[in-house]
Write a protein that holds these residues in place. Structure first.
Motif, mmCIF file in Angstrom:
data_model
loop_
_atom_site.group_PDB
_atom_site.id
_atom_site.type_symbol
_atom_site.label_atom_id
_atom_site.label_comp_id
_atom_site.label_asym_id
_atom_site.label_seq_id
_atom_site.Cartn_x
_atom_site.Cartn_y
_atom_site.Cartn_z
ATOM 1 N N LEU A 6 0.693 -1.294 0.216
ATOM 2 C CA LEU A 6 -0.026 0.008 -0.058
ATOM 3 C C LEU A 6 0.866 1.295 0.006
ATOM 4 O O LEU A 6 0.541 2.184 -0.609
ATOM 5 C CB LEU A 6 -0.683 0.113 1.195
ATOM 6 N N ALA A 7 1.778 1.357 0.781
ATOM 7 C CA ALA A 7 2.894 2.375 0.971
ATOM 8 C C ALA A 7 3.462 2.824 -0.551
ATOM 9 O O ALA A 7 3.580 3.851 -0.808
ATOM 10 C CB ALA A 7 3.864 2.311 2.209
ATOM 11 N N SER A 30 3.702 5.321 -6.045
ATOM 12 C CA SER A 30 3.498 5.102 -7.545
ATOM 13 C C SER A 30 2.360 5.917 -8.324
ATOM 14 O O SER A 30 2.294 6.501 -9.224
ATOM 15 C CB SER A 30 3.391 3.576 -7.961
ATOM 16 N N GLN A 31 1.175 5.885 -7.355
ATOM 17 C CA GLN A 31 -0.056 6.554 -7.829
ATOM 18 C C GLN A 31 0.099 7.983 -7.823
ATOM 19 O O GLN A 31 -0.397 8.669 -8.724
ATOM 20 C CB GLN A 31 -1.166 6.173 -7.009
ATOM 21 N N VAL A 32 0.676 8.774 -7.039
ATOM 22 C CA VAL A 32 1.069 9.875 -6.872
ATOM 23 C C VAL A 32 1.846 10.382 -7.881
ATOM 24 O O VAL A 32 1.671 11.450 -8.816
ATOM 25 C CB VAL A 32 1.547 10.536 -5.522
ATOM 26 N N ALA A 33 2.904 9.536 -8.249
ATOM 27 C CA ALA A 33 3.837 9.931 -9.259
ATOM 28 C C ALA A 33 3.054 9.864 -10.775
ATOM 29 O O ALA A 33 3.532 10.586 -11.836
ATOM 30 C CB ALA A 33 5.006 9.020 -9.412
ATOM 31 N N GLY A 34 2.114 9.007 -10.728
ATOM 32 C CA GLY A 34 1.357 8.781 -12.057
ATOM 33 C C GLY A 34 0.208 9.743 -12.160
ATOM 34 O O GLY A 34 -0.654 9.697 -13.205
ATOM 35 N N ALA A 35 -0.063 10.533 -11.291
ATOM 36 C CA ALA A 35 -0.873 11.586 -11.108
ATOM 37 C C ALA A 35 -2.350 10.947 -10.789
ATOM 38 O O ALA A 35 -3.483 11.532 -11.382
ATOM 39 C CB ALA A 35 -1.116 12.763 -12.134
ATOM 40 N N GLU A 46 -6.626 7.148 -6.645
ATOM 41 C CA GLU A 46 -6.189 5.950 -6.328
ATOM 42 C C GLU A 46 -5.186 6.214 -5.353
ATOM 43 O O GLU A 46 -5.560 5.168 -4.283
ATOM 44 C CB GLU A 46 -5.452 5.179 -7.470
ATOM 45 N N ALA A 47 -4.326 7.148 -5.213
ATOM 46 C CA ALA A 47 -3.566 7.485 -4.031
ATOM 47 C C ALA A 47 -4.397 7.602 -2.736
ATOM 48 O O ALA A 47 -3.880 7.067 -1.710
ATOM 49 C CB ALA A 47 -2.620 8.513 -4.491
ATOM 50 N N VAL A 48 -5.387 8.507 -2.696
ATOM 51 C CA VAL A 48 -6.340 8.813 -1.603
ATOM 52 C C VAL A 48 -6.943 7.386 -1.029
ATOM 53 O O VAL A 48 -6.838 7.207 0.116
ATOM 54 C CB VAL A 48 -7.154 9.660 -2.023
ATOM 55 N N ALA A 49 -7.438 6.585 -2.034
ATOM 56 C CA ALA A 49 -8.035 5.229 -1.725
ATOM 57 C C ALA A 49 -7.138 4.470 -0.861
ATOM 58 O O ALA A 49 -7.286 3.863 0.022
ATOM 59 C CB ALA A 49 -8.749 4.730 -2.834
ATOM 60 N N ILE A 50 -5.864 4.293 -1.422
ATOM 61 C CA ILE A 50 -4.744 3.827 -0.844
ATOM 62 C C ILE A 50 -4.347 4.149 0.588
ATOM 63 O O ILE A 50 -4.255 3.489 1.610
ATOM 64 C CB ILE A 50 -3.537 3.493 -1.763
ATOM 65 N N GLY A 51 -4.424 5.505 0.527
ATOM 66 C CA GLY A 51 -4.239 6.045 1.997
ATOM 67 C C GLY A 51 -5.210 5.830 3.138
ATOM 68 O O GLY A 51 -4.815 5.486 4.045
ATOM 69 N N ILE A 52 -6.488 5.794 2.686
ATOM 70 C CA ILE A 52 -7.564 5.542 3.430
ATOM 71 C C ILE A 52 -7.470 4.173 3.991
ATOM 72 O O ILE A 52 -7.693 3.720 5.225
ATOM 73 C CB ILE A 52 -8.912 5.911 2.745
#
Length: 239
Positions: free
Chosen positions: A188-189, A194-199, A203-209
C-alpha cells in the motif's frame, strides 16, 4: 478544497466497489506485515533476551550494533540488499530481487533490530531482585528468562506494534528490492507513491484511506492488549 473532496469521493467509490487493484495491493501488504512481523518476533525476542540478560564478552558491542540497525535509514538497508541480490552478487543465485520473497527478507531485516532492541531494553528493566529471588528458589536459566519475558511483555508488545507500523509504512527498501512491480510486490505504501507519481490522485487517496484504516485497527488491537497487560502488572504490584 473541491478538488480534494472530489478525490476523496472517487477514492471512496473505488473502495466500496471492491476495486481489484486495491484488493490485490492490500492483500500483499497484509502478507508482508504478517510474515515479516512473525519472523522478526520469533528470531528477535530470543536474541533480545540473550542481549538483555546474558553476560558474555562482546555483549555491549552487540547491543550497539542492534541499536544502530534500529535507526539505520531503510533505504540504506534496501540498497545493500539490492547489491547483494543482484544476479552476479553473492545472493543472486537465490533469485530474490524483484520478487515478493525478496520483499519479505528486506522487511524482516528492517524489523528484526526493532524487536531485538526493544526486547533487550524491556527485560533489562525487570527488577533484578525478582530474578534473583527466582534463582534462589531453584529456577534455571530458561525459567528465569521466561519470567523476565513475562514481566517485560508490555515492552515486547511495544516491539510488535513498532514492527507492524514499519511493515505498513516502509517504502524505500521495498521499492529497491522488490521493484514495486504492480500485481506482484507492491504494498500500500509503495503503491501510494506510484499513484501520486502517475497523477492518479483518487487511487492514491483510496490507498491512503485503506492504509490508515488497517494500521489503526491492527495497532489499536495490539495497544489494547498491551495496556490490559500493563494494568494487570500494576494490580499485582499493588496487591
Amino acid at each position: 478544497m473541491e478538488f480534494l473532496w472530489d478525490g476523496v469521493r472517487q477514492a471512496w467509490h473505488l473502495i466500496i466497489s471492491g476495486d481489484p487493484y486495491l484488493r490485490q495491493v492490500t492483500w500483499v501488504t497484509l502478507k508482508v506485515a504478517f510474515i515479516s512481523t512473525t519472523i522478526s518476533l520469533v528470531l528477535g525476542v530470543p536474541l533480545g533476551l540473550v542481549l538483555g540478560l546474558g553476560r558474555f564478552p562482546g555483549r555491549r558491542v552487540a547491543l550497539v550494533i542492534v541499536n544502530v540497525g534500529f535507526v539505520l535509514p531503510p533505504v540504506l538497508i534496501g540498497l545493500v540488499l539490492y547489491l547483494l541480490m543482484f544476479p552476479a552478487a553473492p545472493l543472486g543465485r537465490l533469485h530474490l530481487i524483484y520478487t515478493l520473497h525478496g520483499v519479505y527478507v528486506a522487511q524482516t531485516l528492517l524489523a528484526a533490530p526493532i524487536v531485538v532492541a526493544l526486547t533487550s531494553s524491556a527485560v533489562q528493566a525487570v527488577p533484578g531482585g525478582l530474578l534473583a529471588q527466582a534463582r534462589a528458589f531453584g529456577a534455571g536459566t530458561v525459567q528465569v528468562w521466561g519470567l523476565a519475558l513475562r514481566e517485560a511483555r508490555v515492552g515486547v508488545l511495544t516491539a510488535a506494534i513498532a514492527t507492524v507500523g514499519s511493515a505498513f509504512s516502509e517504502v524505500g527498501a521495498i521499492v529497491l528490492v522488490g521493484g514495486n512491480i504492480q500485481g506482484r510486490d507492491e504494498t500500500l505504501a509503495s503503491a501510494a507513491l506510484s499513484q501520486v507519481a502517475g497523477a492518479n490522485y483518487s487511487e492514491a487517496v483510496a490507498i491512503g484511506i485503506i492504509l490508515l484504516g488497517l494500521m489503526t485497527v491492527i495497532i489499536a488491537a495490539l495497544t489494547f492488549i498491551q495496556q490490559r497487560d500493563e494494568t494487570a502488572i500494576r494490580f499485582r504490584a499493588s496487591s
